[in-house]
Design a protein around this motif. Sequence first.
Motif, PDB file in Angstrom:
ATOM      1  N   VAL A   1      -2.493   6.788   0.262  1.00  0.00           N
ATOM      2  CA  VAL A   1      -3.925   6.931   0.480  1.00  0.00           C
ATOM      3  C   VAL A   1      -4.278   8.404   0.330  1.00  0.00           C
ATOM      4  O   VAL A   1      -3.703   9.256   1.004  1.00  0.00           O
TER       5      VAL A   1
ATOM      6  N   ALA B   1       0.876  -1.175   0.000  1.00  0.00           N
ATOM      7  CA  ALA B   1       0.000   0.000   0.000  1.00  0.00           C
ATOM      8  C   ALA B   1       0.905   1.215   0.000  1.00  0.00           C
ATOM      9  O   ALA B   1       1.650   1.456   0.951  1.00  0.00           O
TER      10      ALA B   1
ATOM     11  N   LYS C   1      -7.368  11.020   0.651  1.00  0.00           N
ATOM     12  CA  LYS C   1      -8.689  11.137   1.258  1.00  0.00           C
ATOM     13  C   LYS C   1      -9.383  12.414   0.808  1.00  0.00           C
ATOM     14  O   LYS C   1      -8.747  13.432   0.572  1.00  0.00           O
TER      15      LYS C   1
ATOM     16  N   ASN D   1     -12.281   8.178  -1.677  1.00  0.00           N
ATOM     17  CA  ASN D   1     -10.912   7.963  -1.230  1.00  0.00           C
ATOM     18  C   ASN D   1     -10.247   6.967  -2.162  1.00  0.00           C
ATOM     19  O   ASN D   1     -10.887   6.036  -2.658  1.00  0.00           O
ATOM     20  N   THR D   2      -8.961   7.157  -2.377  1.00  0.00           N
ATOM     21  CA  THR D   2      -8.222   6.297  -3.292  1.00  0.00           C
ATOM     22  C   THR D   2      -7.019   5.713  -2.582  1.00  0.00           C
ATOM     23  O   THR D   2      -6.271   6.439  -1.907  1.00  0.00           O
ATOM     24  N   ILE D   3      -6.871   4.395  -2.708  1.00  0.00           N
ATOM     25  CA  ILE D   3      -5.712   3.688  -2.148  1.00  0.00           C
ATOM     26  C   ILE D   3      -4.876   3.181  -3.308  1.00  0.00           C
ATOM     27  O   ILE D   3      -5.362   2.396  -4.140  1.00  0.00           O
TER      28      ILE D   3
ATOM     29  N   LYS E   1      -5.414   0.989  -8.191  1.00  0.00           N
ATOM     30  CA  LYS E   1      -5.956   1.874  -7.170  1.00  0.00           C
ATOM     31  C   LYS E   1      -7.369   1.411  -6.831  1.00  0.00           C
ATOM     32  O   LYS E   1      -8.144   0.996  -7.687  1.00  0.00           O
TER      33      LYS E   1
END
Length: 223
Positions: A19, A16, A21, A26-28, A76
């Motif tokens: 991140v 990961a 926010k 939200n996108t990881i 993502k």
Amino acid sequence: MNPDATIEYERTMISANQVVKSQLANTIYMSVEGESADDVFYELGDLVIKGSNEELYDVDDVQGSFDSEKKEATFKLRVNSNWSDLEWIEIYPRTTEPYCYIVKDKIYYQIYQTPNTQVIDDQYQAITRKPTNQELASGFALDEVIYYLNLQKSTEFKILTEFIGEEIWVNSTEKVMIEDIELMEDEVKIIFRLPDTYWPHNLSSLVLFDEELNDYARREGQS
């Protein structure tokens, strides 16, 4: 937020990396590299995310690319929710109860369990009755109504309204909150508060049993 978190799974590294926010989504950003990268990549949509507020979040979208020769993937995950106040998140695979069914005359019957029993085991009993006129009029086609129950009769039965304010297990990772129960002359209305990950249509299969094991189920055409 840059977590820089990496775990190893079957000689495959899952990382990961970032991140991002916002109040809407939200996108990881993650990457996968190793022998099982292709398997991991196609299971990302089944991940569950837990926030510092103890809420569970579902993955709404997965975008990315996979290089089969290098066995590398970058992708993502998008989660549509407000994470602006979260201090941390945890990501882990969704674990649901196995679909437990009994087969009789080539018909599959689900095993029902008591609300606060988290794991279905092999201890169950069958309850059989004739269909009611209302069920027959609604299109019920079998000669018998059969339920297979996994229950703890001595500990799970209580007055229905005493469940108000309680959380009950609906699978191995999720609970629902019973916010209110309205007892009316010819029906019962149960109001739930659900986690983001739970599909509300599953509640249409809810069945209530009293201490005599009489069943009270949602009928065809009812909400």
